[in-house]
Design a protein around this motif. Structure first.
Motif, PDB file in Angstrom:
ATOM      1  N   SER A 162      -0.103  38.701  48.768  1.00 44.00           N
ATOM      2  CA  SER A 162      -1.266  38.079  48.119  1.00 44.00           C
ATOM      3  C   SER A 162      -1.498  38.670  46.733  1.00 44.00           C
TER       4      SER A 162
ATOM      5  N   TRP B 257      -7.270  41.891  51.571  1.00 47.24           N
ATOM      6  CA  TRP B 257      -7.910  40.810  52.292  1.00 47.24           C
ATOM      7  C   TRP B 257      -6.875  40.252  53.238  1.00 47.24           C
TER       8      TRP B 257
ATOM      9  N   THR C  89      -4.804  38.073  55.011  1.00 50.86           N
ATOM     10  CA  THR C  89      -4.596  36.643  54.842  1.00 50.86           C
ATOM     11  C   THR C  89      -4.348  35.996  56.202  1.00 50.86           C
TER      12      THR C  89
ATOM     13  N   ASP D 174       1.347  31.400  50.325  1.00 51.73           N
ATOM     14  CA  ASP D 174       1.019  32.736  50.816  1.00 51.73           C
ATOM     15  C   ASP D 174       0.589  32.651  52.271  1.00 51.73           C
TER      16      ASP D 174
HETATM   17 MG   LIG Z   1      -2.035  38.558  52.192  1.00 50.30          MG
END
Ligand SMILES: [Mg+2]
Ligand SMILES: Nc1nc2c(ncn2[C@@H]2O[C@H](COP(=O)(O)OP(=O)(O)O)[C@@H](O)[C@H]2O)c(=O)[nH]1
Length: 317
Positions: free
Chosen positions: A56, A195, A197, A216
């Protein structure tokens, strides 16, 4: 076959080494003179790799470079994950310091901080990791972080059970600024935040008139079954497999007996080797060794040959 900006590798995998700010180079097609200009399909890159390898972040970096900084509205979304990152890591740091200061006085914080640390513990005991951190607590976090004993304990005790990530130390350093009233995350803050994902995210950007789609995905075990889904349309140009080169000494979260680098290597072998490849084997897989900056720091204090994959390597200089 569609024209793509990436040259197809002869080998199943190409090797790119990168860190923060690393960008892929592209090569233009050579025989464009005789071809009618038609809207080319975008170059679609799917990012795969273990959780926390930096997929990310790579997307955010590419967006920053090729789409300009993020608008305030988008940056605001990261307020909560930043608070969460600080509080989760602070809890780990407090536990770490409390454990190690008992045996070694050099890991103890100054006595003048005792009242503050009590306040911090009370705040953490509420259990909510997504609450906004007020200025008062922000100042305490900053003071606690600036204490030399705390820093010694954070950096010199290597125990994966109490892993303090470089993004956490970045946020601790900036705690005073982050906990001010009216704070809006900067693009740099956004790039640092962890974060987790989940699901599939697509981002589109252009480089020299060429359109790119970055896909992603979550890297955690529970997310990996989604990986194959994004190949269903047959429009993937290449897979960018991201692995953190820096994790050569640390046990990974899912299994402490193997290093994060080995875990990434096993995953790469299972997913991308031509015999086992579960998606179209003509799709090139590019191995992107990330976190090179942390790797350079880690080799100064950790022995790279502790990782079986790096036996036979030597650090020079
Ligand atoms: Mg990620
Ligand atoms: N220092 C440094 N940190 C990185 C790098 N790439 C990612 N990170 C940090 O590693 C953490 C995990 O990155 P993230 O992109 O969320 O990993 P993902 O799970 O693969 O998407 C974040 O806190 C990032 O700021 C890098 O090259 N250098």
């Amino acid at each position: 076959e569609s024209e793509t900006a990436l040259t197809k590798p002869k080998l199943p995998a190409q090797l790119w080494i990168g860190g923060m700010g690393a960008v892929c180079t592209t090569e233009g097609a050579e025989d464009e003179k005789d071809v009618e200009p038609a809207p080319a399909p975008p170059t679609k890159l799917v990012l795969l790799g273990p959780g926390q390898s930096g997929k990310s972040t790579l997307v955010k970096q590419l967006l920053r470079i090729h789409r300009g900084g993020m608008e305030i509205k988008r940056r605001r979304v990261y307020l909560e994950p930043i608070n969460n990152d600080i509080l989760t890591s602070l809890e780990i740091l407090l536990d770490k310091v409390n454990k190690y200061k008992k045996d070694d006085a050099k890991f103890a914080y100054s006595e003048t901080l005792e009242g503050d640390v009590e306040k911090l513990s009370e705040f953490l005991d509420t259990g909510d990791r997504h609450v906004a951190i007020d200025e008062d607590i922000g100042n305490i976090i900053q003071k606690f972080w600036n204490d030399p004993g705390v820093q010694r304990c954070c950096y010199s005790v290597n125990n994966p059970e109490f892993e303090i990530t470089p993004s956490a130390t970045y946020f601790f350093e900036h705690a005073y600024r982050i906990c001010r009233k009216g704070y809006i995350p900067s693009t740099d803050d956004v790039i640092r935040v962890r974060w987790r994902t989940t699901g599939i995210y697509e981002e589109v950007f252009e480089v020299k008139g060429e359109r790119y789609v970055l896909v992603d995905l979550g890297g955690q075990k529970s997310e990996r079954r989604k990986w194959l889904k994004c190949f269903a349309n047959g429009d993937v140009t290449a897979v960018l497999f991201v692995a953190a080169l820096s994790g050569f000494a640390m046990g990974c979260k899912e299994n402490y007996n193997v290093t994060q680098l080995e875990e990434a290597f096993n995953l790469f072998e299972n997913f991308a080797s031509p015999e086992k490849q579960e998606f179209d084997s003509k799709i090139p897989v590019i191995l992107f060794l990330n976190k090179f900056d942390i790797f350079c720091e880690n080799v100064k204090t950790q022995n790279i040959t502790d990782c079986p994959l790096l036996k036979g390597f030597k650090v020079r200089g």
